[in-house]
Design an enzyme around this catalytic site. Structure first.
Site, short mmCIF file in Angstrom:
data_model
loop_
_atom_site.label_atom_id
_atom_site.label_comp_id
_atom_site.label_asym_id
_atom_site.label_seq_id
_atom_site.Cartn_x
_atom_site.Cartn_y
_atom_site.Cartn_z
N ARG A 66 43.06 44.92 42.47
CA ARG A 66 44.28 44.59 41.73
C ARG A 66 45.13 45.83 41.59
O ARG A 66 44.70 46.92 41.98
CB ARG A 66 43.92 44.05 40.34
CG ARG A 66 43.51 42.61 40.38
CD ARG A 66 42.76 42.21 39.15
NE ARG A 66 41.47 42.90 39.14
CZ ARG A 66 40.44 42.53 38.36
NH1 ARG A 66 40.57 41.52 37.53
NH2 ARG A 66 39.30 43.17 38.41
N HIS A 116 40.39 35.09 41.85
CA HIS A 116 39.16 34.95 42.66
C HIS A 116 39.39 33.94 43.80
O HIS A 116 38.99 34.18 44.94
CB HIS A 116 37.99 34.45 41.80
CG HIS A 116 37.51 35.43 40.76
ND1 HIS A 116 37.41 35.11 39.43
CD2 HIS A 116 37.09 36.72 40.86
CE1 HIS A 116 36.93 36.15 38.75
NE2 HIS A 116 36.74 37.14 39.59
N LYS A 144 23.54 41.86 30.61
CA LYS A 144 24.95 41.62 30.32
C LYS A 144 25.11 40.14 29.99
O LYS A 144 24.87 39.29 30.85
CB LYS A 144 25.79 41.99 31.55
CG LYS A 144 27.04 42.78 31.21
CD LYS A 144 27.59 43.51 32.42
CE LYS A 144 28.77 42.79 33.05
NZ LYS A 144 29.25 43.48 34.25
N SER A 148 39.19 37.99 34.43
CA SER A 148 38.42 37.05 33.62
C SER A 148 38.52 37.44 32.14
O SER A 148 38.62 36.57 31.27
CB SER A 148 36.95 37.05 34.05
OG SER A 148 36.82 36.63 35.38
P1 ADP Z 1 32.75 42.27 38.50
O1 ADP Z 1 32.16 42.30 37.12
O2 ADP Z 1 31.71 42.41 39.58
O3 ADP Z 1 33.92 43.17 38.71
P2 ADP Z 1 34.63 40.05 38.53
O4 ADP Z 1 34.33 38.59 38.49
O5 ADP Z 1 35.44 40.61 37.41
O6 ADP Z 1 33.22 40.75 38.67
O7 ADP Z 1 35.37 40.41 39.88
C1 ADP Z 1 34.77 40.19 41.13
C2 ADP Z 1 35.65 40.79 42.22
O8 ADP Z 1 36.89 40.08 42.28
C3 ADP Z 1 36.04 42.25 41.96
O9 ADP Z 1 36.10 42.93 43.21
C4 ADP Z 1 37.41 42.18 41.36
O10 ADP Z 1 38.16 43.34 41.62
C5 ADP Z 1 37.97 40.97 42.11
N1 ADP Z 1 39.02 40.32 41.36
C6 ADP Z 1 38.94 39.72 40.15
N2 ADP Z 1 40.13 39.23 39.77
C7 ADP Z 1 41.00 39.53 40.77
C8 ADP Z 1 42.41 39.33 40.97
N3 ADP Z 1 43.17 38.73 40.05
N4 ADP Z 1 42.94 39.79 42.12
C9 ADP Z 1 42.18 40.44 43.04
N5 ADP Z 1 40.86 40.66 42.91
C10 ADP Z 1 40.28 40.23 41.79
#
Ligand code: ADP
Length: 165
Positions: free
Chosen positions: A94, A18, A42, A132
């Site tokens: 990713r 992030h 959620k 996460s």
């Molecule tokens: P959500 O539940 O909305 O997907 P996340 O916190 O998991 O929330 O992710 C938020 C955004 O950040 C998403 O677009 C996700 O693809 C991106 N993201 C999360 N981790 C990474 C990473 N390691 N590399 C690139 N993008 C990431």
């Protein structure tokens, strides 16, 4: 004034993936609002308030200058983005796994508001496989995840899941 983007997500908890996206987002946009999407149905490991705190502790020192804001919102991302005067929604991609889901979300968001653009960036390559959920799972089993998350997050995870051994 230049363009603002909203970077929405669960951030449960924030990872270095992030953070990498925030850094790259700030290289493009004048203002970036990292916004915790609150979904009352959620649950999560951290409450929305804790996630906002963790993002603030992890980001605001690292990116000073007032171009970065941390917030939370409920409801549709496009509505929030419009309310905040944002031109774009920033999301991360990713290695392969995110594409289908992000594509569908972006098309729905475009259907809801054609004036707000989805922008996708890739994190630095070392974070391609970090999420996460995998961080949480490893931490819950006692793994050291301190090189995958910002310091404040590592400390809070250690509090929840004391290290084994
Ligand atoms: P959500 O539940 O909305 O997907 P996340 O916190 O998991 O929330 O992710 C938020 C955004 O950040 C998403 O677009 C996700 O693809 C991106 N993201 C999360 N981790 C990474 C990473 N390691 N590399 C690139 N993008 C990431």
């Amino acid at each position: 004034m230049g363009a603002t983007a909203v970077y929405p997500g669960s951030f449960d908890p924030p990872t270095l993936g992030h953070l990498s996206l925030v850094e790259r987002g700030l290289a493009i946009f004048d203002r970036l609002i990292v916004a915790v999407a609150v979904n009352p149905e959620k649950g999560g490991l951290f409450t929305p308030g804790e996630r906002v705190e963790l993002l603030s502790e992890s980001l605001l020192d690292r990116f000073p200058g007032g171009r970065l804001e941390i917030d939370r919102f409920e409801g549709l991302t496009v509505d929030y983005a419009r309310r905040r005067g944002a031109a774009a929604i920033l999301r991360g991609l990713r290695a392969t796994s995110d594409f289908e889901f992000e594509f569908r979300m972006a098309m729905m968001n475009r259907h809801l508001d054609d004036g707000i653009h989805s922008v996708f960036l890739m994190a630095d390559h070392q974070w391609f496989y970090i999420s996460s959920s995998t961080v949480k799972e490893a931490a819950s089993l006692g793994a050291d995840i301190s090189d995958l998350v910002p310091g404040p997050v590592a400390r809070r995870l250690r509090g929840k899941f004391p290290a084994k051994g």
